[in-house]
Design a protein around this motif. Structure first.
Motif, PDB file in Angstrom:
ATOM      1  N   LYS A  95       0.838  -1.203   0.000  1.00  4.30           N
ATOM      2  CA  LYS A  95       0.000   0.000   0.000  1.00  4.30           C
ATOM      3  C   LYS A  95       0.874   1.254   0.000  1.00  4.30           C
ATOM      4  N   ALA A  96       1.906   1.268   0.847  1.00  4.10           N
ATOM      5  CA  ALA A  96       2.791   2.430   0.906  1.00  4.10           C
ATOM      6  C   ALA A  96       3.476   2.661  -0.435  1.00  4.10           C
ATOM      7  N   HIS A  97       3.955   1.588  -1.046  1.00  5.47           N
ATOM      8  CA  HIS A  97       4.643   1.717  -2.332  1.00  5.47           C
ATOM      9  C   HIS A  97       3.697   2.187  -3.436  1.00  5.47           C
ATOM     10  N   ALA A  98       2.447   1.772  -3.363  1.00  2.00           N
ATOM     11  CA  ALA A  98       1.472   2.213  -4.362  1.00  2.00           C
ATOM     12  C   ALA A  98       1.286   3.726  -4.324  1.00  2.00           C
ATOM     13  N   GLU A  99       1.560   4.302  -3.189  1.00  2.00           N
ATOM     14  CA  GLU A  99       1.453   5.748  -3.022  1.00  2.00           C
ATOM     15  C   GLU A  99       2.825   6.427  -3.130  1.00  2.00           C
ATOM     16  N   ASN A 100       3.814   5.678  -3.658  1.00  2.00           N
ATOM     17  CA  ASN A 100       5.173   6.205  -3.830  1.00  2.00           C
ATOM     18  C   ASN A 100       5.769   6.660  -2.502  1.00  2.00           C
ATOM     19  N   PHE A 101       5.551   5.830  -1.503  1.00  5.23           N
ATOM     20  CA  PHE A 101       5.922   6.127  -0.132  1.00  5.23           C
ATOM     21  C   PHE A 101       6.863   5.036   0.355  1.00  5.23           C
ATOM     22  N   ALA A 102       7.998   5.409   0.954  1.00  2.00           N
ATOM     23  CA  ALA A 102       8.942   4.413   1.449  1.00  2.00           C
ATOM     24  C   ALA A 102       8.391   3.725   2.695  1.00  2.00           C
ATOM     25  N   ALA A 103       8.736   2.440   2.857  1.00  2.00           N
ATOM     26  CA  ALA A 103       8.289   1.650   4.014  1.00  2.00           C
ATOM     27  C   ALA A 103       9.484   0.923   4.610  1.00  2.00           C
ATOM     28  N   ILE A 104       9.682   1.092   5.898  1.00  2.33           N
ATOM     29  CA  ILE A 104      10.844   0.558   6.607  1.00  2.33           C
ATOM     30  C   ILE A 104      10.349  -0.352   7.721  1.00  2.33           C
ATOM     31  N   VAL A 105      11.110  -1.401   8.009  1.00  2.00           N
ATOM     32  CA  VAL A 105      10.690  -2.391   9.000  1.00  2.00           C
ATOM     33  C   VAL A 105      11.786  -2.589  10.041  1.00  2.00           C
ATOM     34  N   THR A 106      11.358  -2.698  11.295  1.00  2.00           N
ATOM     35  CA  THR A 106      12.259  -3.058  12.382  1.00  2.00           C
ATOM     36  C   THR A 106      12.009  -4.508  12.774  1.00  2.00           C
ATOM     37  N   PRO A 107      12.921  -5.420  12.432  1.00  2.00           N
ATOM     38  CA  PRO A 107      12.812  -6.800  12.927  1.00  2.00           C
ATOM     39  C   PRO A 107      13.468  -6.885  14.299  1.00  2.00           C
ATOM     40  N   PHE A 108      12.899  -7.706  15.179  1.00  2.00           N
ATOM     41  CA  PHE A 108      13.434  -7.807  16.535  1.00  2.00           C
ATOM     42  C   PHE A 108      14.154  -9.125  16.787  1.00  2.00           C
ATOM     43  N   SER A 109      14.159 -10.006  15.808  1.00  2.00           N
ATOM     44  CA  SER A 109      14.862 -11.290  15.952  1.00  2.00           C
ATOM     45  C   SER A 109      15.589 -11.595  14.659  1.00  2.00           C
ATOM     46  N   PRO A 110      16.771 -12.219  14.738  1.00  2.00           N
ATOM     47  CA  PRO A 110      17.512 -12.532  13.511  1.00  2.00           C
ATOM     48  C   PRO A 110      16.703 -13.371  12.529  1.00  2.00           C
ATOM     49  N   GLU A 111      15.838 -14.255  13.064  1.00  2.00           N
ATOM     50  CA  GLU A 111      15.062 -15.150  12.206  1.00  2.00           C
ATOM     51  C   GLU A 111      14.037 -14.407  11.348  1.00  2.00           C
ATOM     52  N   LEU A 112      13.755 -13.153  11.685  1.00  2.00           N
ATOM     53  CA  LEU A 112      12.735 -12.387  10.960  1.00  2.00           C
ATOM     54  C   LEU A 112      13.323 -11.449   9.906  1.00  2.00           C
TER      55      LEU A 112
END
Length: 348
Positions: A95-112
């Motif tokens: 959804k964010a990309h469809a609006e030309n918007f960057a999306a960033i993620v914080t993973p909390f475990s190496p497995e993710l």
């Protein structure tokens, strides 16, 4: 320079404002979608989500910190209702990309970490506690994605060690470091914005930002003036909502004001140089002072201090060159109260 979508981060460039949705969706994808729209409307450059699995994250001894105690009876009870699946988060990123918007993620475990790549996150952000989590850091570096690292509750030596790991891994050119105070919310007198400047001086090769847990919108301008090129700020629909991060967040209208202050702070900070600007030229010329004759002086006169004074405007021999004018011989007559110019003096 770090690029994603139609935006970029540069050390001395315009502020990149990251709307931290985090867990303020309260586990509801529809709320998360609305927060993306709110972030976009407020003028943010990107949104950020948190990817975690409470069972994967927590050992049996894990407990709540003080600011979380009002939200739940146990850390598991706090976090499990706030989880989004990788599939749900992938849809939010789409959804964010469809609006030309960057999306960033914080993973909390190496497995993710691998899931961040699969869901096409534009960058990985590591939360402050994971500044010293080398297994998670190495997994994040291994993705090849831009890396944003917060430094809350850390000493400078710990930041130096982590930056050293990043440097050895060859990822320094895609890494951003954020000063942060891990207090939710952070009272103004503990914002320590001067630490942004400390990090800029210590790591001249890195973009430096501020992960902001204050509740003042003016903090954006102050942080940018201190040298921050990235601002991370929590966004919520209600600061009074139940949940761990709402109290340290801004509501949509406040967030728009925050973004406006960030842009204003950048405009007011200007480039990292000290020089006279074009708009100052007229004032400079008319208000600086020149060497002036106190009385009528004849050609051939050897100039002494008692013959001269300094007056506006600054169009002749500058007052700064007063001592260089003394002892020089006049090449022509000079009337009283007239500015001396280099042409009035004999060549030596």
């Amino acid at each position: 320079m770090i690029h994603f979508q139609n935006k970029s981060i540069t050390r001395d460039g315009p502020p990149f404002v990251l709307a931290e949705i985090g867990v303020n969706h309260n586990g509801d994808v529809r709320v998360a979608e609305r927060l993306i729209d709110a972030a976009k409307s407020a003028g943010a450059d990107a949104v950020k989500f948190q990817l975690f699995d409470a069972k994967m994250l927590l050992a049996r001894q894990a407990g709540l910190v003080a600011y979380q105690e009002k939200a739940a009876d146990s850390v598991v009870a706090l976090l499990e209702p706030l989880q989004l699946t990788s599939r749900q988060m992938a849809c939010l990123i789409e959804k964010a990309h469809a609006e030309n918007f960057a999306a960033i993620v914080t993973p909390f475990s190496p497995e993710l970490v691998g899931a961040c790549v699969e869901m096409k996150a534009d960058a990985i952000k590591l939360a402050s506690p994971d500044l010293v989590n080398r297994p998670l850091l190495e997994e994040a570096i291994g993705t090849g994605l831009p890396l944003i690292v917060s430094t809350g509750a850390a000493d400078l030596g710990e930041v130096e060690r982590t930056v050293g790991w990043v440097f050895k891994a060859g990822a320094i050119e895609r890494t951003v470091v954020l000063h942060c105070v891990s207090s939710y919310p952070t009272v103004a007198e503990h914002a320590t914005l001067a630490a942004v400047s400390v990090l800029r001086q210590r790591f001249p090769e890195l973009p430096i930002g501020y992960s902001d847990h204050t509740v003042e919108t003016l903090t954006a301008a102050l942080a940018v003036a201190a040298g921050a090129c990235v601002l991370e700020k929590h966004l919520t629909f209600s600061r009074g909502a139940a949940g761990p991060d709402h109290a340290a967040s801004l509501e949509a209208a406040q967030f728009a004001e925050y973004v406006a202050f960030a842009r204003l702070g950048y405009a007011m900070r200007g480039p990292y140089v000290k020089r006279a600007q074009d708009l100052e030229r007229e004032v400079r010329q008319q208000t600086r002072q020149s060497v002036v004759a106190r009385r009528d002086l004849k050609a051939g006169t050897v100039l002494t201090g008692e013959m001269l004074t300094v007056k506006r405007p600054g169009i002749g021999i500058p007052a700064a060159d007063w001592h260089q004018a003394l002892g020089k011989t006049l090449a022509k007559d000079v009337a009283a109260n007239s500015i001396l110019t280099p042409d009035d003096l004999r060549a030596t």
